[in-house]
Design a protein around this motif. Structure first.
Motif, PDB file in Angstrom:
ATOM      1  N   ILE A 352       0.848  -1.188   0.000  1.00 22.43           N
ATOM      2  CA  ILE A 352       0.000   0.000   0.000  1.00 22.43           C
ATOM      3  C   ILE A 352       0.885   1.239   0.000  1.00 22.43           C
ATOM      4  CG2 ILE A 352      -1.791   1.283   1.232  1.00 22.43           C
ATOM      5  CD1 ILE A 352      -2.661  -1.355   2.499  1.00 22.43           C
ATOM      6  N   VAL A 353       0.548   2.203  -0.868  1.00 21.81           N
ATOM      7  CA  VAL A 353       1.254   3.483  -0.925  1.00 21.81           C
ATOM      8  C   VAL A 353       0.215   4.596  -0.720  1.00 21.81           C
ATOM      9  CG1 VAL A 353       2.716   5.025  -2.263  1.00 21.81           C
ATOM     10  CG2 VAL A 353       2.977   2.534  -2.492  1.00 21.81           C
ATOM     11  N   ASP A 354       0.310   5.293   0.419  1.00 23.16           N
ATOM     12  CA  ASP A 354      -0.581   6.417   0.738  1.00 23.16           C
ATOM     13  C   ASP A 354       0.194   7.718   0.615  1.00 23.16           C
ATOM     14  OD1 ASP A 354      -2.980   4.981   1.463  1.00 23.16           O
ATOM     15  OD2 ASP A 354      -1.935   4.336   3.280  1.00 23.16           O
ATOM     16  N   ASP A 355      -0.506   8.798   0.221  1.00 23.56           N
ATOM     17  CA  ASP A 355       0.127  10.116   0.156  1.00 23.56           C
ATOM     18  C   ASP A 355      -0.871  11.177   0.586  1.00 23.56           C
ATOM     19  OD1 ASP A 355      -1.137  11.547  -2.294  1.00 23.56           O
ATOM     20  OD2 ASP A 355      -0.633   9.547  -3.087  1.00 23.56           O
ATOM     21  N   ASP A 356      -0.343  12.344   0.847  1.00 24.95           N
ATOM     22  CA  ASP A 356      -1.192  13.464   1.264  1.00 24.95           C
ATOM     23  C   ASP A 356      -1.379  14.472   0.138  1.00 24.95           C
ATOM     24  OD1 ASP A 356       1.345  14.459   1.102  1.00 24.95           O
ATOM     25  OD2 ASP A 356       1.289  15.539   3.011  1.00 24.95           O
ATOM     26  N   GLY A 357      -1.271  14.008  -1.113  1.00 20.79           N
ATOM     27  CA  GLY A 357      -1.375  14.906  -2.258  1.00 20.79           C
ATOM     28  C   GLY A 357      -2.801  15.189  -2.658  1.00 20.79           C
ATOM     29  N   SER A 358      -2.941  15.611  -3.907  1.00 15.57           N
ATOM     30  CA  SER A 358      -4.255  16.019  -4.415  1.00 15.57           C
ATOM     31  C   SER A 358      -5.154  14.845  -4.744  1.00 15.57           C
ATOM     32  CB  SER A 358      -4.075  16.891  -5.661  1.00 15.57           C
ATOM     33  OG  SER A 358      -3.360  16.172  -6.675  1.00 15.57           O
ATOM     34  N   GLY A 359      -4.592  13.634  -4.846  1.00 19.06           N
ATOM     35  CA  GLY A 359      -5.397  12.456  -5.132  1.00 19.06           C
ATOM     36  C   GLY A 359      -5.805  12.356  -6.590  1.00 19.06           C
ATOM     37  N   VAL A 360      -6.645  11.343  -6.861  1.00 21.24           N
ATOM     38  CA  VAL A 360      -7.142  11.094  -8.225  1.00 21.24           C
ATOM     39  C   VAL A 360      -8.663  11.098  -8.160  1.00 21.24           C
ATOM     40  CG1 VAL A 360      -7.180   9.482 -10.171  1.00 21.24           C
ATOM     41  CG2 VAL A 360      -5.119   9.699  -8.773  1.00 21.24           C
ATOM     42  N   PRO A 361      -9.326  11.874  -9.011  1.00 19.19           N
ATOM     43  CA  PRO A 361     -10.800  11.878  -9.008  1.00 19.19           C
ATOM     44  C   PRO A 361     -11.354  10.470  -9.207  1.00 19.19           C
ATOM     45  CG  PRO A 361      -9.972  13.683 -10.333  1.00 19.19           C
ATOM     46  CD  PRO A 361      -8.785  12.857  -9.969  1.00 19.19           C
ATOM     47  N   GLU A 362     -12.464  10.187  -8.549  1.00 22.33           N
ATOM     48  CA  GLU A 362     -13.022   8.825  -8.578  1.00 22.33           C
ATOM     49  C   GLU A 362     -13.372   8.386  -9.994  1.00 22.33           C
ATOM     50  OE1 GLU A 362     -16.611   6.281  -6.392  1.00 22.33           O
ATOM     51  OE2 GLU A 362     -16.270   8.402  -5.898  1.00 22.33           O
ATOM     52  N   THR A 363     -13.791   9.319 -10.810  1.00 24.71           N
ATOM     53  CA  THR A 363     -14.187   8.956 -12.177  1.00 24.71           C
ATOM     54  C   THR A 363     -12.987   8.606 -13.056  1.00 24.71           C
ATOM     55  OG1 THR A 363     -14.140  11.319 -12.777  1.00 24.71           O
ATOM     56  CG2 THR A 363     -16.263  10.366 -12.087  1.00 24.71           C
ATOM     57  N   GLU A 364     -11.787   8.915 -12.600  1.00 23.08           N
ATOM     58  CA  GLU A 364     -10.587   8.670 -13.413  1.00 23.08           C
ATOM     59  C   GLU A 364      -9.734   7.522 -12.868  1.00 23.08           C
ATOM     60  OE1 GLU A 364      -8.451  12.310 -13.502  1.00 23.08           O
ATOM     61  OE2 GLU A 364     -10.069  13.464 -14.421  1.00 23.08           O
ATOM     62  N   ARG A 365     -10.132   6.927 -11.760  1.00 18.01           N
ATOM     63  CA  ARG A 365      -9.260   5.968 -11.078  1.00 18.01           C
ATOM     64  C   ARG A 365      -9.036   4.690 -11.884  1.00 18.01           C
ATOM     65  NH1 ARG A 365     -11.807   6.819  -4.990  1.00 18.01           N
ATOM     66  NH2 ARG A 365     -10.871   8.899  -4.673  1.00 18.01           N
ATOM     67  N   GLN A 366      -9.941   4.338 -12.728  1.00 15.43           N
ATOM     68  CA  GLN A 366      -9.735   3.157 -13.560  1.00 15.43           C
ATOM     69  C   GLN A 366      -9.022   3.503 -14.846  1.00 15.43           C
ATOM     70  OE1 GLN A 366     -10.392   0.012 -12.585  1.00 15.43           O
ATOM     71  NE2 GLN A 366      -9.405  -0.679 -14.483  1.00 15.43           N
ATOM     72  N   ALA A 367      -9.330   4.660 -15.420  1.00 16.91           N
ATOM     73  CA  ALA A 367      -8.764   5.032 -16.719  1.00 16.91           C
ATOM     74  C   ALA A 367      -7.277   5.339 -16.642  1.00 16.91           C
ATOM     75  CB  ALA A 367      -9.512   6.245 -17.284  1.00 16.91           C
ATOM     76  N   VAL A 368      -6.786   5.816 -15.482  1.00 17.20           N
ATOM     77  CA  VAL A 368      -5.384   6.211 -15.408  1.00 17.20           C
ATOM     78  C   VAL A 368      -4.435   5.011 -15.489  1.00 17.20           C
ATOM     79  CG1 VAL A 368      -5.794   8.350 -14.144  1.00 17.20           C
ATOM     80  CG2 VAL A 368      -5.523   6.199 -12.879  1.00 17.20           C
ATOM     81  N   PHE A 369      -4.972   3.796 -15.396  1.00 14.07           N
ATOM     82  CA  PHE A 369      -4.120   2.615 -15.550  1.00 14.07           C
ATOM     83  C   PHE A 369      -3.931   2.242 -17.018  1.00 14.07           C
ATOM     84  CE2 PHE A 369      -5.624   1.925 -11.138  1.00 14.07           C
ATOM     85  CZ  PHE A 369      -4.390   1.808 -10.518  1.00 14.07           C
ATOM     86  N   ASP A 370      -4.619   2.940 -17.919  1.00 16.89           N
ATOM     87  CA  ASP A 370      -4.421   2.696 -19.348  1.00 16.89           C
ATOM     88  C   ASP A 370      -3.205   3.469 -19.839  1.00 16.89           C
ATOM     89  OD1 ASP A 370      -6.683   1.137 -19.346  1.00 16.89           O
ATOM     90  OD2 ASP A 370      -8.009   2.805 -19.916  1.00 16.89           O
ATOM     91  N   ARG A 371      -2.686   3.050 -20.984  1.00 12.30           N
ATOM     92  CA  ARG A 371      -1.497   3.690 -21.528  1.00 12.30           C
ATOM     93  C   ARG A 371      -1.808   5.093 -22.051  1.00 12.30           C
ATOM     94  NH1 ARG A 371       1.159  -1.269 -25.119  1.00 12.30           N
ATOM     95  NH2 ARG A 371       1.194  -2.805 -23.431  1.00 12.30           N
ATOM     96  N   PHE A 372      -0.878   6.003 -21.766  1.00 14.79           N
ATOM     97  CA  PHE A 372      -0.917   7.378 -22.252  1.00 14.79           C
ATOM     98  C   PHE A 372      -2.145   8.144 -21.752  1.00 14.79           C
ATOM     99  CE2 PHE A 372       1.240   4.880 -25.650  1.00 14.79           C
ATOM    100  CZ  PHE A 372       2.518   5.344 -25.411  1.00 14.79           C
ATOM    101  N   VAL A 373      -2.659   7.728 -20.612  1.00  9.97           N
ATOM    102  CA  VAL A 373      -3.787   8.442 -20.013  1.00  9.97           C
ATOM    103  C   VAL A 373      -3.272   9.169 -18.770  1.00  9.97           C
ATOM    104  CG1 VAL A 373      -6.036   8.239 -18.898  1.00  9.97           C
ATOM    105  CG2 VAL A 373      -5.488   6.812 -20.890  1.00  9.97           C
ATOM    106  N   ARG A 374      -3.499  10.471 -18.737  1.00  8.02           N
ATOM    107  CA  ARG A 374      -3.096  11.280 -17.591  1.00  8.02           C
ATOM    108  C   ARG A 374      -4.346  11.781 -16.868  1.00  8.02           C
ATOM    109  NH1 ARG A 374       0.061  13.140 -21.864  1.00  8.02           N
ATOM    110  NH2 ARG A 374       2.300  12.721 -21.692  1.00  8.02           N
ATOM    111  N   GLY A 375      -4.255  11.803 -15.564  1.00 12.39           N
ATOM    112  CA  GLY A 375      -5.362  12.343 -14.791  1.00 12.39           C
ATOM    113  C   GLY A 375      -5.456  13.850 -14.953  1.00 12.39           C
TER     114      GLY A 375
END
Length: 431
Positions: A352-375
């Motif tokens: 598990i890797v936790d951070d205190d950053g801005s996070g990833v919007p819930e609607t993008e959490r699956q798409a960001v694992f695709d190639r060349f997709v940036r949040g």
């Protein structure tokens, strides 16, 4: 090019030669036996005459000539001998007849009938031997044909392997050697299929790499060319020149990062399961934390892990997951604190890797694992392949990866993998 004799022909020839040697030896011994036994029978006939001969005879006695008297150098008087008498070969023996006047009585038995009988028997033996040799060759041909028939079927089946999609593997049952050969051919075809699969994957990866590189690098390279043309043709102030050079350096770093990530992605697709080894995830995470602290001196990177969590995997791939997760948190989430946890949950090994950053919007959490997709919160410096590499490594290790909201307020990346003992049991069980 002259073809070699078939195995069936070789067996038939070997059978005939073996029979010829054995039968020839027996025939020679039998011919000698007939000759010796025939002479012995003639001697026994002469002996029977001697035993039946009276000690006296009414026939006029023949005086013994001095030349016929036994001498130390002459043969024994009553020894059987073979001689020619009037052109006829006879077996003869001299008998000393005692009486008032000692005399010699010569007894002779012709050998021609015996020789003729032996020759007739030898002819019959030769004919029987020739028949036996021919029969041995025929039987060898017949039995060898039955023995090599599975090999012929195996050869015919092998000729069609690979001729059409879905062609069956060659199989033959018969002699043990044939079955072993069929199994060896099957194993060889399996190795060839694995090699062809890996070659196809390598070609597909190369094509993908080329296509992705062309697509992803076209924009930054075009931007770099434009900046270079401006620098070369347009008079600029020092501030403008500095700004363009800054853009060029940033674009160059982006191109370099993209190429590196593409290379890692291609290497991941070509990873061989046999390269896996036993990895202590806690120890690997500890080394990763030390490197992350040096790479990001302004970020607090902490680790919570038990003494040991062993998985079977690729050390370089697992380290890539950890490094990319920390880099994404710092570069795209502006995190100043990162907490790494290694644990066990429901029998799985968990990173598990936790951070205190801005996070990833819930609607993008699956798409960001695709190639060349940036949040939407990601910076423009990334290649869009960081989390794609994480997802690839998760799949290679038989696990799963997910993004959620973490307790530190930023993103939480969770990688679940089977432990070493269960992964090894699943592999040994097979499909």
């Amino acid at each position: 090019m002259t073809r070699s004799p078939s195995l069936q022909a070789r067996v038939a020839i070997a059978s005939a030669l073996s029979a010829a040697i054995v039968i020839g030896a027996i025939a020679a011994a039998f011919a000698v036996f007939l000759r010796v036994n025939g002479s012995r029978q003639l001697d026994l006939t002469l002996d029977s005459v001697i035993l039946a001969a009276p000690t006296t005879t009414a026939m006029p006695a023949v005086p013994i000539e001095p030349a016929l008297q036994p001498t130390p150098t002459s043969p024994t008087i009553d020894a059987a001998r073979t001689e020619s008498l009037g052109g006829v070969v006879v077996r003869a023996r001299d008998i000393l007849v005692e009486g008032s006047t000692p005399s010699l009585l010569s007894l002779a038995v012709p050998e021609d009938p015996l020789i003729d009988a032996i020759r007739r028997q030898q002819v019959w033996v030769a004919a029987a031997a020739a028949t036996a040799i021919a029969a041995a060759a025929g039987l060898g041909w017949l039995f060898a044909g039955r023995a090599v028939r599975p090999l012929q079927r195996l050869a015919a089946a092998t000729h069609t392997v690979g001729a059409a999609a879905g062609s069956d593997r060659p199989s033959a049952r018969g002699a043990r050697e044939t079955e072993e050969l069929a199994d060896a051919i099957g194993q060889m075809l399996d190795r060839i299929a694995v090699s062809q699969k890996r070659t196809g994957e390598a070609l597909a990866s190369a094509r993908d790499f080329a296509a992705a590189s062309a697509h992803e690098l076209r924009t930054p390279l075009t931007s770099m060319r434009t900046d270079l043309e401006v620098l070369a043709t347009v008079p600029l102030a020092d501030g403008q020149r500095t700004e363009i050079l800054h853009d060029l350096l940033a674009t160059q770093r982006q191109v370099e990062a993209t190429l590196v990530d593409l290379e890692r992605l291609a290497l991941g697709e070509l990873a061989d399961p046999s390269d896996r080894e036993m990895v202590d995830l806690a120890e690997l995470a500890d080394r990763g934390v030390q490197e992350s602290r040096r790479a990001h001196p302004g970020v607090a990177v902490d680790l919570h892990a038990p003494d040991q969590v062993v998985v079977r995997g690729l050390p370089a791939g697992l380290r890539l997951v950890l490094d990319n997760a920390v880099t994404n948190a710092v570069r795209h989430g502006d995190a100043r604190r990162v907490q790494i946890t290694v644990d066990r949950a429901d029998g799985d090994a968990v990173l598990i890797v936790d951070d205190d950053g801005s996070g990833v919007p819930e609607t993008e959490r699956q798409a960001v694992f695709d190639r060349f997709v940036r949040g939407s919160t990601a910076s423009s410096e990334g290649s869009g392949l960081g989390l794609a590499l994480v997802a690839q490594q998760a799949a290679l290790h038989g696990g799963a990866v997910a993004l959620t909201t973490g307790p530190l307020g930023g993103a939480r990346l969770t990688l679940r993998m089977p432990p070493a003992d269960r992964e090894r049991a699943d592999t040994s069980a097979g499909p």
